[in-house]
Design an enzyme around this catalytic site. Structure first.
Site, PDB file in Angstrom:
ATOM      1  CE  LYS A  13      -2.228  -1.146   3.849  1.00  0.00           C
ATOM      2  NZ  LYS A  13      -1.625  -2.452   4.177  1.00  0.00           N
ATOM      3  NE  ARG A  87      -4.033  -1.482   9.776  1.00  0.00           N
ATOM      4  CZ  ARG A  87      -2.999  -0.851   9.206  1.00  0.00           C
ATOM      5  NH1 ARG A  87      -3.088   0.427   8.898  1.00  0.00           N
ATOM      6  NH2 ARG A  87      -1.882  -1.498   8.946  1.00  0.00           N
ATOM      7  NE  ARG A 126       7.955  -2.655   5.879  1.00  0.00           N
ATOM      8  CZ  ARG A 126       6.655  -2.390   5.931  1.00  0.00           C
ATOM      9  NH1 ARG A 126       6.032  -1.941   4.853  1.00  0.00           N
ATOM     10  NH2 ARG A 126       5.978  -2.605   7.038  1.00  0.00           N
ATOM     11  NE  ARG A 159       6.726  -0.260   9.968  1.00  0.00           N
ATOM     12  CZ  ARG A 159       5.572  -0.210   9.293  1.00  0.00           C
ATOM     13  NH1 ARG A 159       5.517   0.350   8.103  1.00  0.00           N
ATOM     14  NH2 ARG A 159       4.476  -0.727   9.809  1.00  0.00           N
ATOM     15  NE  ARG A 170       2.300  -4.647  11.149  1.00  0.00           N
ATOM     16  CZ  ARG A 170       3.247  -4.329  10.264  1.00  0.00           C
ATOM     17  NH1 ARG A 170       4.486  -4.765  10.432  1.00  0.00           N
ATOM     18  NH2 ARG A 170       2.964  -3.597   9.228  1.00  0.00           N
TER      19      ARG A 170
END
Ligand code: AMP
Length: 215
Positions: A13, A87, A126, A159, A170
């Site tokens: 996204k 969400r 990531r 992160r 998550r």
């Protein structure tokens, strides 16, 4: 045309929002970025949000809705892409109220469809530059020098919520609270699905076309 990018964590996204910002000049409204900025600035919302984020849980609806309302007020007429909001069903309904109150409209809801088995690897690998925010990936798009950003030479970091145990949480939160929105927008005739596992440039072209056409 204003739009909403929707999909699981790791669907791309943020990446596709950046393309819409670059190519169509849209404003990027990412609730995750809003919270990370609030954490960096040490604001009350940042401190409140951090505990939820580090646990892989969703920040309470009223906090998120308040932030989005403020962001919508500061657009100065720019078209926008919503990334990571709504969400929950409550957020989706609140968004409709906010748009109506502010005289704004919403175009397509683009669903970036990515199979579960590749999300974990995308997220845990990531890395983000702590200076300029550029995103890389240890396997699929590594920096030339490990740990050093190709764009600005700053340090790249993981992160805190991209650690495996948080990622798993998550994905649970996504399936429980966010996935029902797919049916909600499908029934409303607003959902346009895109194969989020296709090559990056293919996805970007499709998303750009959908958003430009408004359907
Ligand atoms: P993101 O950068 O979109 O992956 O968001 C990172 C984290 O911020 C999420 O895991 C949540 O803890 C929090 N967050 C971002 N957007 C929302 C939202 N719309 N509702 C609740 N929590 C959110």
């Amino acid at each position: 045309m204003n739009c909403l990018l929707f999909g699981p964590p790791g669907a791309g996204k943020g990446t596709q929002s950046a393309v819409l910002v670059r190519d169509l000049g849209m404003a990027h409204l990412s609730t995750g970025d809003m919270f990370r900025n609030a954490i960096r600035s040490g604001t009350k919302w940042g401190i409140e949000a951090k505990a939820y984020m580090d646990a892989g849980a969703l920040v309470p609806d009223e906090v998120v809705i308040g932030l989005v309302s403020e962001a919508l007020d500061s657009l100065n007429g720019r078209q926008f892409v919503l990334d990571g909001f709504p969400r929950t069903l409550a957020q989706a309904k609140a968004l409709e109220g906010l748009l109506e109150d502010k005289g704004l409209s919403m175009g397509p809801v683009v669903f970036l469809d990515v199979p579960d088995d590749i999300l974990e690897g995308r997220l845990t690998g990531r890395r983000v530059c702590s200076r300029c925010g550029a995103v890389s990936h240890v396997d699929s798009s590594p920096t030339r020098v490990e740990g050093v950003c190709d764009v600005c030479g700053g340090p790249t970091v993981q992160r805190s919520d991209d650690r495996l145990e948080v990622v798993r949480q998550r994905l649970v939160a996504y399936r429980e609270s966010t996935l029902p929105l797919r049916d909600y927008y499908l029934k409303a005739g607003r959902l346009v699905a895109v194969d989020g596992a296709a090559p990056m440039d293919v996805i970007s072209r499709q998303v750009r076309e959908i958003v430009s056409k408004g359907a």
